[in-house]
Design a protein around this motif. Sequence first.
Motif, PDB file in Angstrom:
ATOM      1  N   LYS A  45     -45.368  27.642  27.918  1.00 21.61           N
ATOM      2  CA  LYS A  45     -46.926  28.276  27.625  1.00 21.61           C
ATOM      3  C   LYS A  45     -47.257  29.121  28.423  1.00 21.61           C
ATOM      4  O   LYS A  45     -47.686  30.330  28.499  1.00 21.61           O
ATOM      5  N   THR A  46     -47.200  28.929  29.854  1.00 25.66           N
ATOM      6  CA  THR A  46     -47.656  29.852  30.827  1.00 25.66           C
ATOM      7  C   THR A  46     -46.649  31.193  30.786  1.00 25.66           C
ATOM      8  O   THR A  46     -47.058  32.114  30.854  1.00 25.66           O
ATOM      9  N   THR A  47     -45.411  30.704  30.820  1.00 27.34           N
ATOM     10  CA  THR A  47     -44.287  31.919  30.783  1.00 27.34           C
ATOM     11  C   THR A  47     -44.906  32.962  29.630  1.00 27.34           C
ATOM     12  O   THR A  47     -44.769  34.076  29.708  1.00 27.34           O
ATOM     13  N   PHE A  48     -44.861  32.316  28.305  1.00 30.55           N
ATOM     14  CA  PHE A  48     -45.256  33.231  27.217  1.00 30.55           C
ATOM     15  C   PHE A  48     -46.669  33.736  27.444  1.00 30.55           C
ATOM     16  O   PHE A  48     -46.629  35.109  27.254  1.00 30.55           O
ATOM     17  N   ALA A  49     -47.343  33.066  27.653  1.00 35.90           N
ATOM     18  CA  ALA A  49     -48.995  33.799  27.794  1.00 35.90           C
ATOM     19  C   ALA A  49     -48.988  34.723  28.602  1.00 35.90           C
ATOM     20  O   ALA A  49     -49.667  35.723  28.586  1.00 35.90           O
ATOM     21  N   SER A  50     -48.554  34.596  29.838  1.00 38.65           N
ATOM     22  CA  SER A  50     -48.402  35.567  30.925  1.00 38.65           C
ATOM     23  C   SER A  50     -47.694  36.825  30.408  1.00 38.65           C
ATOM     24  O   SER A  50     -48.262  37.919  30.908  1.00 38.65           O
TER      25      SER A  50
END
Length: 103
Positions: A45-50
């Motif tokens: 999630k964090t990797t994609f969203a960032s």
Amino acid sequence: MILLTKLQIPEPPYNLVLRPRLAARLNGWERVRLIAVTAPAGYGKTTFASSWGRALLAQDAAVLGWVALDEDDNDPVQFISYLAAALEPAARGLLAAMQEIAA
């Protein structure tokens, strides 16, 4: 007290797996004012969203708010303070108004 590092979009890793279909699907929602990304821990999630957020900012295609929460942010006043700080770029004055209410 607001820690500014919690409001910064993290740098994507050097070995980022691109997800162009997911990004294209989310890019089609221009009129949506809020998108929440949810999934179990470790799903990226964090990797994609960032990476998606950074791409939108580079194109000047969106105003984004980011907040990294942890277990210490379980206090409602602290949570709302961080949420207001993250939304400040899109809603100028929100943080000051929230701090005035909380005082």
